[in-house]
Scaffold this motif. Structure first.
Motif, PDB file in Angstrom:
ATOM      1  N   THR A   1      28.843  33.776  70.831  1.00 27.88           N
ATOM      2  CA  THR A   1      29.275  34.485  72.038  1.00 27.88           C
ATOM      3  C   THR A   1      30.504  33.815  72.645  1.00 27.88           C
ATOM      4  O   THR A   1      31.468  34.485  73.034  1.00 27.88           O
ATOM      5  N   ALA A   2      30.492  32.497  72.707  1.00 24.88           N
ATOM      6  CA  ALA A   2      31.627  31.756  73.273  1.00 24.88           C
ATOM      7  C   ALA A   2      32.879  31.924  72.415  1.00 24.88           C
ATOM      8  O   ALA A   2      33.983  32.088  72.945  1.00 24.88           O
ATOM      9  N   LEU A   3      32.722  31.899  71.104  1.00 22.31           N
ATOM     10  CA  LEU A   3      33.863  32.086  70.206  1.00 22.31           C
ATOM     11  C   LEU A   3      34.446  33.486  70.334  1.00 22.31           C
ATOM     12  O   LEU A   3      35.671  33.660  70.335  1.00 22.31           O
ATOM     13  N   MET A   4      33.591  34.474  70.465  1.00 20.34           N
ATOM     14  CA  MET A   4      34.043  35.867  70.590  1.00 20.34           C
ATOM     15  C   MET A   4      34.905  36.047  71.849  1.00 20.34           C
ATOM     16  O   MET A   4      35.847  36.834  71.854  1.00 20.34           O
ATOM     17  N   LYS A   5      34.586  35.302  72.901  1.00 20.00           N
ATOM     18  CA  LYS A   5      35.353  35.391  74.147  1.00 20.00           C
ATOM     19  C   LYS A   5      36.793  34.898  73.991  1.00 20.00           C
ATOM     20  O   LYS A   5      37.655  35.239  74.794  1.00 20.00           O
ATOM     21  N   LEU A   6      37.058  34.099  72.971  1.00 21.92           N
ATOM     22  CA  LEU A   6      38.392  33.550  72.749  1.00 21.92           C
ATOM     23  C   LEU A   6      39.355  34.560  72.126  1.00 21.92           C
ATOM     24  O   LEU A   6      40.574  34.440  72.277  1.00 21.92           O
TER      25      LEU A   6
ATOM     26  N   SER B   1      50.370  24.864  72.755  1.00 18.10           N
ATOM     27  CA  SER B   1      50.237  25.470  74.081  1.00 18.10           C
ATOM     28  C   SER B   1      48.900  26.209  74.183  1.00 18.10           C
ATOM     29  O   SER B   1      48.197  26.118  75.195  1.00 18.10           O
ATOM     30  N   HIS B   2      48.546  26.932  73.123  1.00 15.62           N
ATOM     31  CA  HIS B   2      47.248  27.628  73.064  1.00 15.62           C
ATOM     32  C   HIS B   2      46.103  26.639  73.261  1.00 15.62           C
ATOM     33  O   HIS B   2      45.143  26.922  73.972  1.00 15.62           O
ATOM     34  N   MET B   3      46.197  25.493  72.636  1.00 17.50           N
ATOM     35  CA  MET B   3      45.122  24.507  72.692  1.00 17.50           C
ATOM     36  C   MET B   3      44.899  23.965  74.107  1.00 17.50           C
ATOM     37  O   MET B   3      43.857  23.384  74.382  1.00 17.50           O
ATOM     38  N   ASN B   4      45.848  24.181  74.993  1.00 23.00           N
ATOM     39  CA  ASN B   4      45.718  23.714  76.373  1.00 23.00           C
ATOM     40  C   ASN B   4      45.423  24.829  77.357  1.00 23.00           C
ATOM     41  O   ASN B   4      45.428  24.609  78.565  1.00 23.00           O
ATOM     42  N   ASN B   5      45.149  26.039  76.862  1.00 21.44           N
ATOM     43  CA  ASN B   5      44.886  27.176  77.740  1.00 21.44           C
ATOM     44  C   ASN B   5      43.501  27.096  78.376  1.00 21.44           C
ATOM     45  O   ASN B   5      42.586  26.471  77.840  1.00 21.44           O
ATOM     46  N   ASP B   6      43.369  27.764  79.518  1.00 20.61           N
ATOM     47  CA  ASP B   6      42.116  27.741  80.279  1.00 20.61           C
ATOM     48  C   ASP B   6      40.944  28.332  79.500  1.00 20.61           C
ATOM     49  O   ASP B   6      39.828  27.835  79.603  1.00 20.61           O
ATOM     50  N   HIS B   7      41.177  29.409  78.712  1.00 22.25           N
ATOM     51  CA  HIS B   7      40.055  30.011  77.992  1.00 22.25           C
ATOM     52  C   HIS B   7      39.509  29.080  76.914  1.00 22.25           C
ATOM     53  O   HIS B   7      38.321  29.099  76.620  1.00 22.25           O
ATOM     54  N   LEU B   8      40.352  28.226  76.342  1.00 22.09           N
ATOM     55  CA  LEU B   8      39.861  27.249  75.365  1.00 22.09           C
ATOM     56  C   LEU B   8      39.094  26.127  76.075  1.00 22.09           C
ATOM     57  O   LEU B   8      38.067  25.666  75.580  1.00 22.09           O
TER      58      LEU B   8
END
Length: 97
Positions: A23-28, A67-74
């Motif tokens: 579920t958490a992975l799908m949210k990404l 930059s992606h690796m520092n995003n809030d959703h991650l």
């Protein structure tokens, strides 16, 4: 023009946390596909071992992936799955053929 960066991320959930991790992975997926530089972001689940997930990603540049690796959703994913993942392997790769 430089080669796109390929990322292969293998996530193995603890056996009692498979649904939580899935579920958490799908949210990404949705927010990541909208990010600048994201060319491909596909999540897979192993057919024989449902605890194993694989992201196959393609990014325009290393900097945009970082930059992606520092995003809030991650960051939210990391908090949500803390203690639920047995193993995480990440490979940064370049297509050669």
């Amino acid at each position: 023009m430089s080669q796109a960066l390929t990322i292969v991320a293998r996530i193995e959930a603890k056996s009692d946390k498979i649904n939580l991790v899935k579920t958490a992975l799908m949210k990404l997926i949705e927010p990541t596909r909208k990010e600048t530089g994201c060319l491909q972001y596909d999540l897979h689940q192993d057919n024989e071992n449902p605890a194993v997930f694989l992201f196959f990603e393609s990014w325009e540049t290393l900097e945009l992936w970082q930059s992606h690796m520092n995003n809030d959703h991650l960051k939210a994913y990391m908090e949500e799955t803390e203690g639920a993942v047995d193993r995480f392997i990440l490979n940064e790769m370049t297509k050669i053929g």
